[in-house]
Design an enzyme around this catalytic site. Structure first.
Site, mmCIF file in Angstrom:
data_model
loop_
_atom_site.group_PDB
_atom_site.id
_atom_site.type_symbol
_atom_site.label_atom_id
_atom_site.label_comp_id
_atom_site.label_asym_id
_atom_site.label_seq_id
_atom_site.Cartn_x
_atom_site.Cartn_y
_atom_site.Cartn_z
ATOM 1 C CB SER A 249 -22.357 -4.953 -14.269
ATOM 2 O OG SER A 249 -22.323 -4.224 -15.483
ATOM 3 C CE LYS A 250 -22.124 -9.163 -14.017
ATOM 4 N NZ LYS A 250 -23.461 -8.694 -13.798
#
Length: 484
Positions: A249-250
């Site tokens: 994820s980010k």
RNA sequence: GCCCCCAUCGUCUAGCGGCCUAGGACACCGGCCUUUCAAGCCGGCGGCACGGAUUCGAAUUCCGUUGGGGGCACCA
């Protein structure tokens, strides 16, 4: 064979989603089937038209194109779910009529409370079916009174067995499945229902998606059956994990396709890497799209999760850069350079780095090291002291040559310089290192012929003069001179 | 907490009962090449999570344990 990729336009294209899209694409191409793009935008609050076009642009950039989709049309359109709401309402009505679905008036607060209690009590969190037993009259009355109601699918008794093309039969315990809401109280169908209605209407034969959907698939399989349609074949590939083992994820840094495009990775490298992440390939790993299509098989996908490994992506990017035609490489390299970079300089630097460049994002920095080098630090300037004769000679040679040298021309110049040095008994290092330092202010850098070819005659001469001045003074130069 | 999935070098993987002293790639380390740094070439390090069971024989089959991941929404 018909497959689809159905992103929801609530974010940019994540590499994990891109991998799902790629597998669908490869499957369609390998089998001669059709690849459908559908926009799952039933979450009206979070869906965004700008994100939708960004996702499509990213898919195209990766080279994944579709036969049917919102922008190209097709026989199963429209391809936006929000334009298909009538279909879902009709299908929900059928289920309601046949008693396979029921209205639910429970407010969210109650559902939330139910969930909390189940969690504390160690039981699976599922709806308690309070509204299932409501008398038809009461349902009618409350509906007429305008009370908001969702529609729930009544999950039949018994376990659900999913035949998965990647992991074989998967059994989901029936008591783990809660009656899913198929139409929200605002009248819009929810994901599980819209997906099934569309997959059916669009004739999707194979559903290829991440294994985070496994329990959804159990519900959806039941829904396919309830709607009387053929159940497609399912294939749940594994997830992409970050270096720490969690879902990518980010927070792991670059995780969107667009991030990698901006960092200067080649789309074919990303496609190659994503394809390799979690599937078994032969000994060859550097593969272009045609090979990937030819060799792709769902059954070869690994059931276990894969960690995203940036160094391997870098290596693949490097391999694909080396495989590029020189002209294309020059174009990609040059477009990363500052505006106004002289074309001969850009070409020379591109040529210098084709065999070692890792990603185009590094081009500006590498070019600047030659075109706008730092002043040599004192200790390097000192190294020029004993090299006045060499620098003078190479200055003469450069002055006689054209304004711009090709790498080949630069090589000839250096050959002449080296044979001159050889006659005087000067070693190669004593010949070339002072030149490198005078020209670039550093001991490390690209091969000298490319450095010479990247610098206009005036610039090269100015730098050599500067080195010679500093040399004569026995000290680093105090005037920077023309460094452009 | 409940349910599901997964488990070979640090990472991606080959392996589908004997061909395994477990193969390849990336990374790492070393050497070669070279004016330098890279790149390239050559070599090295490094793994079947654990415990039972089945079998003449298990990385490969079965069970359990442990570990990791995912799901448990009127999001998708």
């Amino acid at each position: 064979m018909r497959v689809r990729f159905a992103p929801s336009p609530t974010g940019t294209l994540h590499v994990g989603s891109a991998r799902t899209a790629l597998y669908n694409y490869l499957f369609a191409r390998h089998t001669g089937g059709r690849f459908v793009l559908r926009i799952d935008d039933t979450d009206t609050a979070r869906s965004d038209a700008a994100l939708e076009s960004a996702i499509m642009a990213d898919l195209r950039w990766l080279g994944l194109d579709w036969e049917e989709g919102p922008d190209v049309g097709g026989p199963s359109g429209p391809y936006h779910q929000k334009e298909r709401l009538k279909l879902y309402r009709g299908a929900a009505g059928e289920l309601l009529d046949s008693g396979l679905a029921y209205r639910c008036f429970c407010p969210e607060e109650r559902l939330e409370k139910l969930r909390r209690e189940a969690l504390v009590g160690g039981r699976p969190a599922r709806y308690d079916r309070r509204c299932l037993g409501l008398a038809p009259d009461e349902v009618r009355r409350r509906l007429a009174a305008g009370e908001p109601a969702a529609i729930r699918f009544k999950v039949p008794e018994g376990d659900v067995v999913i035949i998965d093309l990647i992991r074989g039969p998967v059994t989901i315990g029936g008591d783990a499945l809660s009656d899913p809401i198929i139409v929200r109280s605002d009248g819009v169908a929810g994901y599980n229902f819209a997906t099934v209605a569309d997959d059916l209407a669009m004739g999707i034969t194979h559903v290829i998606r991440g294994d985070d959907h496994l329990t959804n698939t159990a519900r959806q399989q039941l829904l396919f059956e309830a709607l009387g349609g053929p159940v497609p074949q399912f294939a749940h590939h594994s997830m992409v994990l970050g270096p720490d083992g969690g879902k990518l994820s980010k927070r792991h840094g670059a995780s969107a396709v667009g991030d990698y495009r901006e960092l200067g990775y080649l789309p074919q490298a990303i496609v190659n890497y994503l394809a390799l992440l979690g599937w078994s390939h032969g000994e060859e790993e550097v593969l272009g799209m045609p090979r990937l299509i030819a060799e792709f098989e769902l059954e070869k996908l690994s059931p276990s999760p894969a960690v995203f490994d940036l160094p391997k992506l870098d290596w693949l990017d490097h391999e694909h850069i080396m495989a590029l035609a020189l002209e294309e490489h020059e174009r990609r390299f040059a477009e990363r350079l500052p505006l106004g970079t002289p074309p001969p300089a850009a070409a020379a630097l591109a040529a210098a780095y084709q065999s070692s460049l890792v990603r185009y994002g590094a081009a500006p920095e590498l070019a600047a090291a030659v075109l706008e080098p730092p002043l040599p630090p004192p200790e390097l300037s000192a190294a020029l002291l004993p090299a006045a004769e060499q620098l003078t000679r190479v200055r003469e040679l450069r002055a006689e040559a054209p304004e711009w040298l090709t790498p080949a021309g630069a090589r000839e110049l250096l050959a002449a310089y080296r044979s001159w040095g050889k006659e005087l008994g000067i070693g190669a290092r004593d010949l070339l290192m002072p030149l490198r330092i005078a020209l670039t202010g550093a001991e490390h850098g690209p091969e000298l012929p490319f450095v010479l070819a990247a610098l206009h005659r005036g610039v090269a001469l100015a730098r050599l003069d500067l080195a010679l001045i500093g040399n004569r003074a026995g000290e680093p130069p105090t005037t920077p001179g023309d460094r452009s």
